[in-house]
Design a protein around this motif. Structure first.
Motif, PDB file in Angstrom:
ATOM      1  N   ASP A  37      -3.191   3.731   1.726  1.00  0.00           N
ATOM      2  CA  ASP A  37      -3.345   2.936   2.852  1.00  0.00           C
ATOM      3  C   ASP A  37      -2.645   1.471   2.779  1.00  0.00           C
ATOM      4  O   ASP A  37      -1.861   1.125   3.548  1.00  0.00           O
ATOM      5  CB  ASP A  37      -4.581   3.033   3.762  1.00  0.00           C
ATOM      6  CG  ASP A  37      -4.251   2.326   5.130  1.00  0.00           C
ATOM      7  OD1 ASP A  37      -3.478   2.800   6.161  1.00  0.00           O
ATOM      8  OD2 ASP A  37      -4.943   1.442   5.379  1.00  0.00           O
ATOM      9  N   THR A  38      -3.206   0.871   1.763  1.00  0.00           N
ATOM     10  CA  THR A  38      -2.628  -0.444   1.495  1.00  0.00           C
ATOM     11  C   THR A  38      -1.379  -0.495   1.000  1.00  0.00           C
ATOM     12  O   THR A  38      -0.622  -1.238   1.408  1.00  0.00           O
ATOM     13  CB  THR A  38      -3.809  -0.854   0.199  1.00  0.00           C
ATOM     14  OG1 THR A  38      -5.024  -1.176   0.707  1.00  0.00           O
ATOM     15  CG2 THR A  38      -3.417  -2.441   0.013  1.00  0.00           C
ATOM     16  N   ASP A  97      -7.671   4.881   0.593  1.00  0.00           N
ATOM     17  CA  ASP A  97      -7.767   3.462   0.805  1.00  0.00           C
ATOM     18  C   ASP A  97      -6.444   2.598  -0.008  1.00  0.00           C
ATOM     19  O   ASP A  97      -5.707   1.660   0.528  1.00  0.00           O
ATOM     20  CB  ASP A  97      -8.905   2.716   0.412  1.00  0.00           C
ATOM     21  CG  ASP A  97      -9.048   1.149   0.850  1.00  0.00           C
ATOM     22  OD1 ASP A  97      -8.721   1.134   1.933  1.00  0.00           O
ATOM     23  OD2 ASP A  97      -9.557   0.449   0.138  1.00  0.00           O
ATOM     24  N   GLU A  98      -6.556   3.206  -1.171  1.00  0.00           N
ATOM     25  CA  GLU A  98      -5.247   2.624  -2.048  1.00  0.00           C
ATOM     26  C   GLU A  98      -3.849   2.955  -1.297  1.00  0.00           C
ATOM     27  O   GLU A  98      -2.942   2.036  -1.224  1.00  0.00           O
ATOM     28  CB  GLU A  98      -5.354   2.848  -3.352  1.00  0.00           C
ATOM     29  CG  GLU A  98      -6.444   2.590  -4.232  1.00  0.00           C
ATOM     30  CD  GLU A  98      -6.567   3.204  -5.748  1.00  0.00           C
ATOM     31  OE1 GLU A  98      -5.636   4.100  -5.745  1.00  0.00           O
ATOM     32  OE2 GLU A  98      -7.647   2.708  -6.506  1.00  0.00           O
ATOM     33  N   ARG A 147       1.105   0.075   3.836  1.00  0.00           N
ATOM     34  CA  ARG A 147       0.879  -1.091   4.866  1.00  0.00           C
ATOM     35  C   ARG A 147       1.883  -2.178   4.319  1.00  0.00           C
ATOM     36  O   ARG A 147       2.648  -2.880   4.896  1.00  0.00           O
ATOM     37  CB  ARG A 147      -0.377  -1.701   5.171  1.00  0.00           C
ATOM     38  CG  ARG A 147      -1.287  -1.008   5.943  1.00  0.00           C
ATOM     39  CD  ARG A 147      -2.443  -1.512   5.985  1.00  0.00           C
ATOM     40  NE  ARG A 147      -3.479  -0.591   6.872  1.00  0.00           N
ATOM     41  CZ  ARG A 147      -3.817  -0.437   8.120  1.00  0.00           C
ATOM     42  NH1 ARG A 147      -2.846  -1.535   8.851  1.00  0.00           N
ATOM     43  NH2 ARG A 147      -4.683   0.300   8.789  1.00  0.00           N
ATOM     44  N   ARG A 148       1.783  -2.079   2.829  1.00  0.00           N
ATOM     45  CA  ARG A 148       2.616  -3.123   2.176  1.00  0.00           C
ATOM     46  C   ARG A 148       4.203  -2.853   2.353  1.00  0.00           C
ATOM     47  O   ARG A 148       5.032  -3.610   2.376  1.00  0.00           O
ATOM     48  CB  ARG A 148       2.343  -3.450   0.745  1.00  0.00           C
ATOM     49  CG  ARG A 148       3.137  -4.540  -0.157  1.00  0.00           C
ATOM     50  CD  ARG A 148       2.512  -4.715  -1.347  1.00  0.00           C
ATOM     51  NE  ARG A 148       2.669  -3.194  -1.974  1.00  0.00           N
ATOM     52  CZ  ARG A 148       1.620  -2.430  -2.535  1.00  0.00           C
ATOM     53  NH1 ARG A 148       0.294  -2.975  -2.259  1.00  0.00           N
ATOM     54  NH2 ARG A 148       1.974  -1.309  -3.385  1.00  0.00           N
TER      55      ARG A 148
END
Length: 255
Positions: A104-105, A101-102, A108-109
């Motif tokens: 993926d974040t 999840d980290e 995306r950023r």
């Protein structure tokens, strides 16, 4: 001549009849002995002891109950160990999910930042060398963190499978973030599969422990003495304890 034949008949026939009579008496005597012998053998055997037979039966039941109790205890230990392994696999899957999840974040950023134009820098050999050093250092750091596999690192250092050291570091950072995200996604998928297998093993071990516990209880109940009278109520059966409580699989998150 007729007198001679008559003489032999009168003298030899009574003798033959006497012999046949003796043989018949002997045969009847042997037959009587054979018929009477089983009765004598049966009379010679001691009568069966009901108490001894009951004691032998209870000894067999006791031996069986002890064996089932040992098996049930082993099954409980196995179920407890399988549950601990499942809980550990669940924690590992949770950590893998948070790491993905980290990543993926972050990806995306960086992708959103990539929409901006790349900074203009002089395209000189020194600039390309600096870009290559940056890419190699960033890839080595990601590999040490466990975000890139050895094969992925080899691809970066060999400049293959899309790794181009001539790109600007801003572009390389986006590509690296995506690679890290895919690596962590694969790690999370593997951890989730291990969790599912551990849960199935824990469920099977718990079911085996419950079955053996019920058999052990039934075997022990067979050794209890019968009630003194029909009016005396039988003791209520004690329920077998659950071998593994709460061993329920929680589905892994879908990303």
């Amino acid at each position: 001549m007729p007198q001679t034949v008559l003489y032999h008949f009168l003298t030899e026939v009574p003798e033959a009849a006497a012999i046949w009579s003796a043989l018949l008496v002997l045969a009847l005597g042997v037959l009587a002995v054979l018929v009477a012998r089983p009765e004598r053998d049966a009379a010679a055997e001691p009568p069966a002891d009901p108490a001894a037979e009951e004691a032998a039966l209870r000894a067999d039941l006791r031996r069986f109950a002890d064996e089932v109790a040992v098996a049930a205890a082993g099954a409980r230990q196995t179920a407890r160990r399988r549950r601990e392994q499942w809980l550990a696999a669940q924690d590992e899957a949770d950590r893998a999910w948070r790491a993905y999840d980290e990543a993926d974040t972050a990806a995306r950023r960086f992708t959103a930042a990539g929409a901006l134009p790349a900074p203009q820098t002089p395209r000189t050999p020194a600039e390309y060398a600096a870009r290559e050093r940056w890419l190699h250092h960033a890839a080595m750091t990601a590999h040490w963190r466990g975000d890139l596999s050895a094969r992925q690192l080899a691809d970066v250092l060999a400049h293959r499978n899309g790794w181009d050291p001539r790109r600007h570091p801003a572009e390389q950072e986006i590509v690296l973030a995506r690679a890290v995200r895919e690596s962590r996604r694969a790690g999370w998928a593997a951890a989730a599969e291990r969790e599912r297998r551990a849960w199935r093993d824990a469920e099977l071990a718990a079911e085996a422990a419950r079955t053996l516990a019920a058999e052990a209880y039934a075997a022990t109940g067979a050794l209890r003495p019968a009630p003194a009278s029909e009016g005396t109520p039988a003791p209520a059966p004690v329920p077998a304890p659950a071998a593994v409580a709460g061993a329920r699989w929680r589905p892994a998150r879908a990303g």
